[in-house]
Design an enzyme around this catalytic site. Structure first.
Site, PDB file in Angstrom:
ATOM      1  N   ASP A  18       0.863  -1.159   0.000  1.00 50.87           N
ATOM      2  CA  ASP A  18       0.000   0.000   0.000  1.00 50.87           C
ATOM      3  C   ASP A  18       0.915   1.229   0.000  1.00 50.87           C
ATOM      4  OD1 ASP A  18      -2.385   1.621   0.438  1.00 50.87           O
ATOM      5  OD2 ASP A  18      -1.650   1.836   2.482  1.00 50.87           O
ATOM      6  N   ASP A  20      -0.022   5.142   1.166  1.00 51.45           N
ATOM      7  CA  ASP A  20      -0.115   6.058   2.290  1.00 51.45           C
ATOM      8  C   ASP A  20      -0.353   5.296   3.588  1.00 51.45           C
ATOM      9  OD1 ASP A  20      -0.060   8.447   3.588  1.00 51.45           O
ATOM     10  OD2 ASP A  20      -1.981   9.170   2.874  1.00 51.45           O
ATOM     11  N   ASP A 173      -1.750  -0.644   6.115  1.00 51.35           N
ATOM     12  CA  ASP A 173      -2.015   0.018   7.388  1.00 51.35           C
ATOM     13  C   ASP A 173      -3.497   0.150   7.688  1.00 51.35           C
ATOM     14  OD1 ASP A 173      -2.697   3.329   6.845  1.00 51.35           O
ATOM     15  OD2 ASP A 173      -2.020   2.085   5.194  1.00 51.35           O
TER      16      ASP A 173
END
Length: 240
Positions: A18, A20, A173
């Protein structure tokens, strides 16, 4: 709960990152940007921020301002973010070192993100981070995370398909991204960088770590990347 699991060595055929919250932390920039955009389009930025992390802007706008939910508007809006708030983003600890080691070993990896192409390339340029050979962005799929389509496409780009015989690692995240990675048949490392520990654990990743300083490449040979995962949340605390 404590980050005290002993080091574990595991091997994968490819890695899907991923963006950000995993490679960079642009939270401060995103908050400023959504406040500006919210004021422009007449939507409370707090409402936007409550639902936007880990999700495509176009999917958020489909709910809050359907008339703005088109790729021309979203790409232009997101493309401005790194240009206006570039100084407000930082690297996630350990991200650059891990990417550099993968590139040096010619290991298979890709970025799979809910951001548009202008946003992703803008951040990589601002922070002088390496561009991946393979990239899946918001425009690449019909449905965004938690739908697994983006990570399935990431597997396809690395020519690893959906077969269980090809172990692929997702590094994420957000709970939506963790759920997407698991649904795509991948193992998932959950980073506690943007959400609470409880939220990350509830999404049921295979490992939970603070950041990418806990993930180091050991070797890349025979078509497999071997990693060492250290200082993870103790295994008993992470539901499988």
């Amino acid at each position: 709960m404590s980050y005290s699991a002993p080091p574990e060595t595991v091997s994968f055929h490819g890695l899907l990152f991923d963006m950000d919250g995993t490679i960079i932390d642009s939270t401060a920039a995103v908050v400023k940007h959504w406040h500006t955009i919210g004021a422009e389009i007449g939507v409370d930025p707090k409402v936007i921020l409550e639902t936007s992390h880990g999700r495509r802007s176009i999917d958020v706008l489909k709910i809050l301002r359907p008339d703005k939910a088109n790729w021309e508007y979203v790409r232009n809006m997101e493309g401005l973010l790194p240009k206006l708030y570039g100084k407000d983003a930082v690297e996630i600890p350990g991200a650059r070192a891990l990417l550099d080691s993968l590139i040096a070993a010619n290991a298979p990896w890709a970025i799979v993100t809910s951001g548009t192409l202008p946003l992703v390339t803008g951040w990589l340029d601002v922070l002088k981070l390496p561009h991946p050979e393979y990239l899946v962005t918001a425009e690449s799929v019909k449905n965004g995370k938690p739908d697994p389509a983006c990570y399935q496409l990431g597997r396809d780009k690395l020519q690893l398909g959906s077969g269980a015989e090809k172990d692929v690692l997702v590094l994420e995240d957000s709970p939506a991204g963790i759920i997407a990675g698991k649904a795509a048949g991948c193992k998932v490392i959950g980073l506690v960088t943007s959400h609470t520990l409880e939220q990350v654990v509830a999404a049921e990743p295979d490992w939970v770590v603070r950041d990418l300083e806990s993930v180091n490449m050991v070797s890349c040979e025979g078509g497999q990347v071997t990693l060492q995962i250290s200082d993870a949340l103790v295994a008993a605390a992470v539901p499988k």
